[in-house]
Structure formats: C-alpha cells, structure tokens
Design a protein around this motif. Sequence first.
Motif, PDB file in Angstrom:
ATOM      1  N   ARG A  68       0.833  -1.215   0.000  1.00 52.28           N
ATOM      2  CA  ARG A  68       0.000   0.000   0.000  1.00 52.28           C
ATOM      3  C   ARG A  68       0.862   1.256   0.000  1.00 52.28           C
ATOM      4  O   ARG A  68       0.559   2.236  -0.698  1.00 52.28           O
ATOM      5  CB  ARG A  68      -0.928  -0.009   1.218  1.00 52.28           C
ATOM      6  N   GLY A  69       1.953   1.246   0.771  1.00 49.53           N
ATOM      7  CA  GLY A  69       2.826   2.419   0.804  1.00 49.53           C
ATOM      8  C   GLY A  69       3.510   2.677  -0.525  1.00 49.53           C
ATOM      9  O   GLY A  69       3.609   3.826  -0.982  1.00 49.53           O
ATOM     10  N   MET A  70       3.952   1.619  -1.197  1.00 52.69           N
ATOM     11  CA  MET A  70       4.599   1.788  -2.490  1.00 52.69           C
ATOM     12  C   MET A  70       3.595   2.210  -3.559  1.00 52.69           C
ATOM     13  O   MET A  70       3.911   3.012  -4.442  1.00 52.69           O
ATOM     14  CB  MET A  70       5.302   0.482  -2.881  1.00 52.69           C
ATOM     15  N   THR A  71       2.376   1.682  -3.490  1.00 56.57           N
ATOM     16  CA  THR A  71       1.350   2.064  -4.465  1.00 56.57           C
ATOM     17  C   THR A  71       0.966   3.532  -4.315  1.00 56.57           C
ATOM     18  O   THR A  71       0.761   4.241  -5.307  1.00 56.57           O
ATOM     19  CB  THR A  71       0.117   1.179  -4.299  1.00 56.57           C
ATOM     20  N   ALA A  72       0.894   4.008  -3.069  1.00 58.01           N
ATOM     21  CA  ALA A  72       0.576   5.423  -2.849  1.00 58.01           C
ATOM     22  C   ALA A  72       1.681   6.332  -3.378  1.00 58.01           C
ATOM     23  O   ALA A  72       1.410   7.403  -3.926  1.00 58.01           O
ATOM     24  CB  ALA A  72       0.345   5.674  -1.359  1.00 58.01           C
ATOM     25  N   ALA A  73       2.946   5.908  -3.231  1.00 57.18           N
ATOM     26  CA  ALA A  73       4.048   6.727  -3.727  1.00 57.18           C
ATOM     27  C   ALA A  73       4.065   6.767  -5.254  1.00 57.18           C
ATOM     28  O   ALA A  73       4.484   7.772  -5.841  1.00 57.18           O
ATOM     29  CB  ALA A  73       5.377   6.192  -3.197  1.00 57.18           C
ATOM     30  N   CYS A  74       3.620   5.702  -5.903  1.00 57.27           N
ATOM     31  CA  CYS A  74       3.628   5.626  -7.372  1.00 57.27           C
ATOM     32  C   CYS A  74       2.297   6.023  -7.993  1.00 57.27           C
ATOM     33  O   CYS A  74       2.060   5.720  -9.170  1.00 57.27           O
ATOM     34  CB  CYS A  74       4.003   4.217  -7.817  1.00 57.27           C
ATOM     35  N   LEU A  84       5.646  -3.328  -9.197  1.00 57.80           N
ATOM     36  CA  LEU A  84       5.615  -3.081  -7.759  1.00 57.80           C
ATOM     37  C   LEU A  84       5.496  -4.382  -6.977  1.00 57.80           C
ATOM     38  O   LEU A  84       6.108  -4.541  -5.913  1.00 57.80           O
ATOM     39  CB  LEU A  84       4.446  -2.142  -7.416  1.00 57.80           C
ATOM     40  N   GLU A  85       4.714  -5.311  -7.476  1.00 57.84           N
ATOM     41  CA  GLU A  85       4.588  -6.599  -6.800  1.00 57.84           C
ATOM     42  C   GLU A  85       5.920  -7.351  -6.794  1.00 57.84           C
ATOM     43  O   GLU A  85       6.270  -8.001  -5.799  1.00 57.84           O
ATOM     44  CB  GLU A  85       3.503  -7.433  -7.480  1.00 57.84           C
ATOM     45  N   GLU A  86       6.670  -7.255  -7.886  1.00 53.33           N
ATOM     46  CA  GLU A  86       7.977  -7.906  -7.925  1.00 53.33           C
ATOM     47  C   GLU A  86       8.934  -7.280  -6.907  1.00 53.33           C
ATOM     48  O   GLU A  86       9.667  -7.996  -6.210  1.00 53.33           O
ATOM     49  CB  GLU A  86       8.573  -7.790  -9.325  1.00 53.33           C
ATOM     50  N   VAL A  87       8.923  -5.951  -6.805  1.00 56.50           N
ATOM     51  CA  VAL A  87       9.811  -5.275  -5.861  1.00 56.50           C
ATOM     52  C   VAL A  87       9.426  -5.625  -4.426  1.00 56.50           C
ATOM     53  O   VAL A  87      10.294  -5.899  -3.581  1.00 56.50           O
ATOM     54  CB  VAL A  87       9.766  -3.756  -6.093  1.00 56.50           C
ATOM     55  N   ALA A  88       8.132  -5.630  -4.139  1.00 55.60           N
ATOM     56  CA  ALA A  88       7.687  -5.986  -2.793  1.00 55.60           C
ATOM     57  C   ALA A  88       8.063  -7.435  -2.461  1.00 55.60           C
ATOM     58  O   ALA A  88       8.468  -7.746  -1.332  1.00 55.60           O
ATOM     59  CB  ALA A  88       6.177  -5.782  -2.672  1.00 55.60           C
ATOM     60  N   ALA A 115      14.718   0.789  -3.716  1.00 58.73           N
ATOM     61  CA  ALA A 115      13.968   0.137  -4.785  1.00 58.73           C
ATOM     62  C   ALA A 115      13.191   1.158  -5.615  1.00 58.73           C
ATOM     63  O   ALA A 115      13.139   1.061  -6.849  1.00 58.73           O
ATOM     64  CB  ALA A 115      13.022  -0.907  -4.204  1.00 58.73           C
ATOM     65  N   LEU A 116      12.583   2.151  -4.967  1.00 54.28           N
ATOM     66  CA  LEU A 116      11.820   3.161  -5.699  1.00 54.28           C
ATOM     67  C   LEU A 116      12.713   4.091  -6.505  1.00 54.28           C
ATOM     68  O   LEU A 116      12.288   4.616  -7.543  1.00 54.28           O
ATOM     69  CB  LEU A 116      10.965   3.989  -4.722  1.00 54.28           C
ATOM     70  N   LYS A 117      13.934   4.282  -6.053  1.00 55.62           N
ATOM     71  CA  LYS A 117      14.845   5.153  -6.794  1.00 55.62           C
ATOM     72  C   LYS A 117      15.117   4.593  -8.186  1.00 55.62           C
ATOM     73  O   LYS A 117      15.281   5.346  -9.146  1.00 55.62           O
ATOM     74  CB  LYS A 117      16.150   5.320  -6.022  1.00 55.62           C
ATOM     75  N   GLY A 118      15.163   3.269  -8.297  1.00 55.89           N
ATOM     76  CA  GLY A 118      15.379   2.659  -9.599  1.00 55.89           C
ATOM     77  C   GLY A 118      14.129   2.581 -10.453  1.00 55.89           C
ATOM     78  O   GLY A 118      14.222   2.341 -11.663  1.00 55.89           O
ATOM     79  N   SER A 121      11.729   8.460 -10.072  1.00 60.47           N
ATOM     80  CA  SER A 121      12.314   9.467  -9.184  1.00 60.47           C
ATOM     81  C   SER A 121      11.249  10.210  -8.384  1.00 60.47           C
ATOM     82  O   SER A 121      11.455  10.555  -7.215  1.00 60.47           O
ATOM     83  CB  SER A 121      13.150  10.455 -10.007  1.00 60.47           C
ATOM     84  N   VAL A 122      10.091  10.469  -8.999  1.00 60.35           N
ATOM     85  CA  VAL A 122       9.022  11.181  -8.282  1.00 60.35           C
ATOM     86  C   VAL A 122       8.474  10.317  -7.143  1.00 60.35           C
ATOM     87  O   VAL A 122       8.227  10.795  -6.031  1.00 60.35           O
ATOM     88  CB  VAL A 122       7.901  11.582  -9.263  1.00 60.35           C
ATOM     89  N   ALA A 123       8.286   9.026  -7.399  1.00 63.30           N
ATOM     90  CA  ALA A 123       7.823   8.118  -6.349  1.00 63.30           C
ATOM     91  C   ALA A 123       8.845   8.038  -5.219  1.00 63.30           C
ATOM     92  O   ALA A 123       8.486   7.938  -4.042  1.00 63.30           O
ATOM     93  CB  ALA A 123       7.568   6.736  -6.940  1.00 63.30           C
ATOM     94  N   TYR A 124      10.111   8.090  -5.565  1.00 65.74           N
ATOM     95  CA  TYR A 124      11.160   8.064  -4.539  1.00 65.74           C
ATOM     96  C   TYR A 124      11.060   9.282  -3.630  1.00 65.74           C
ATOM     97  O   TYR A 124      11.132   9.163  -2.401  1.00 65.74           O
ATOM     98  CB  TYR A 124      12.524   8.003  -5.214  1.00 65.74           C
ATOM     99  N   VAL A 125      10.891  10.476  -4.215  1.00 63.97           N
ATOM    100  CA  VAL A 125      10.798  11.699  -3.403  1.00 63.97           C
ATOM    101  C   VAL A 125       9.529  11.677  -2.559  1.00 63.97           C
ATOM    102  O   VAL A 125       9.527  12.106  -1.398  1.00 63.97           O
ATOM    103  CB  VAL A 125      10.858  12.938  -4.310  1.00 63.97           C
TER     104      VAL A 125
END
Length: 208
Positions: A68-74, A84-88, A115-118, A121-125
């Motif tokens: 959920r946190g990664m989906t909100a950032a992206c 995202l599922e692969e990274v998680a 992981a988000l940096k790769g 970049s916007v999701a990372y910030v």
Amino acid sequence: MRCPFCGHIEDKVVDSRESREGDAIRRRRECLKCGRRFTSYERLEELPILIVKKDGRREAFDPHKLMRGMTAACQKRPVPLGRLEEVAGDIQARLMEMSDRELPSRQLGEMVMDALKGLDSVAYVRFASVYRDFKDLPDFVKALEGLMVPPPSPVPAARPTVPVRPAPPRPKAQPQPPPADGLPFASTPLFPGVEPEPPGHPKRRKTR
C-alpha cells in the motif's frame, strides 16, 4: 492424522497437490476405518518478522502494508502494478533470508527507497518525504541531490592543425648565351667611356 468423522487415526494419502501460492501442500486422505475422505494442508513453520519502530514498539511485518505504501508513492506515475509486486516480493524475500528476526523500521524504509529510486524518481521523493518527515525545502533538496547526475567534465577542444605546404620547386638555371666578343665571359672596360680596341695583331711600339 485423526479422521474428522470417526476419530480413527489411521489413513492413507490419495492425492497431493501444491497450493497456487506455493506456500502449502494439499493432501487428500482416506480413512482406513470408515472409508471417508478429508483434506489436510501442510505448511512450513515460519517465524514472524518484527519491525522495531522509533519509539521501541514492535509489530509484525505486513507485506500488504508495504504494498500500500509503495502504491501510494507511485500514484499517477507510469509504474506497472506487476513491477511493484515484484519489488515488494524481493524485499520480503530479503527479510526472510536475514538471520535476525527483528528489523529497525529505518532499515526497512531505506530498502524501499532504494527500490523506488530505480523505478521512478518522483515516487522516490514522495516516499522519502513521508518516511523522513520532511519539514522544509532543504530536506527536499537533500533528497534530490541523490538523484542528480554530475555533469561530465569538459573535454578541451583540440587545436586545429595547420597543413604544411610543400616549398615551391626552385627554378632551373637557364644557360646564358656566350658574349658577342667570343670570350667565355663578359668583358668590362677598365675605363668607362673608353671603347676597348678590337682584337687583332698587337701594335708595335715605336722606338726612339
């Protein structure tokens, strides 16, 4: 295994299949006393991974919360959900391989940000602003500095080479015509204004 119908403890396995998620084995059993069939599941015993919060509290790692946190950032970013599922899944696999079952939340957040940096970049910030609790503009500047690529060093321009022109060939000396008096060299008068005598027999000097 005890039969759920008659309580008999002897049975035989009729069929075994792996679950769709791959985390359990489904076995179909038949009781040797009553002949009725039932299903059992065999799962690997796993120790929970505890996340240590900043205030010292501990809570079990929740892969759905991570997703959920990664989906909100992206959100509204060109990042596929499957990626995202692969990274998680990769992050969860790294946690399972750790010998220590307790992990500081700061270390988990760094893993997610890397992981988000790769990915974007916007999701990372976005994730870094929530995780690190940015307060003012310098905090955002520090996060952006990690994404900036240093400009390449200028290459000095090569000096233009001047083509060397070959020297012009020297003109060949032209043969000079022989002088009119027949001598191999041009005669010059000893006394200017006086004509030299023509060649001939020498004059005899008069004797007194």
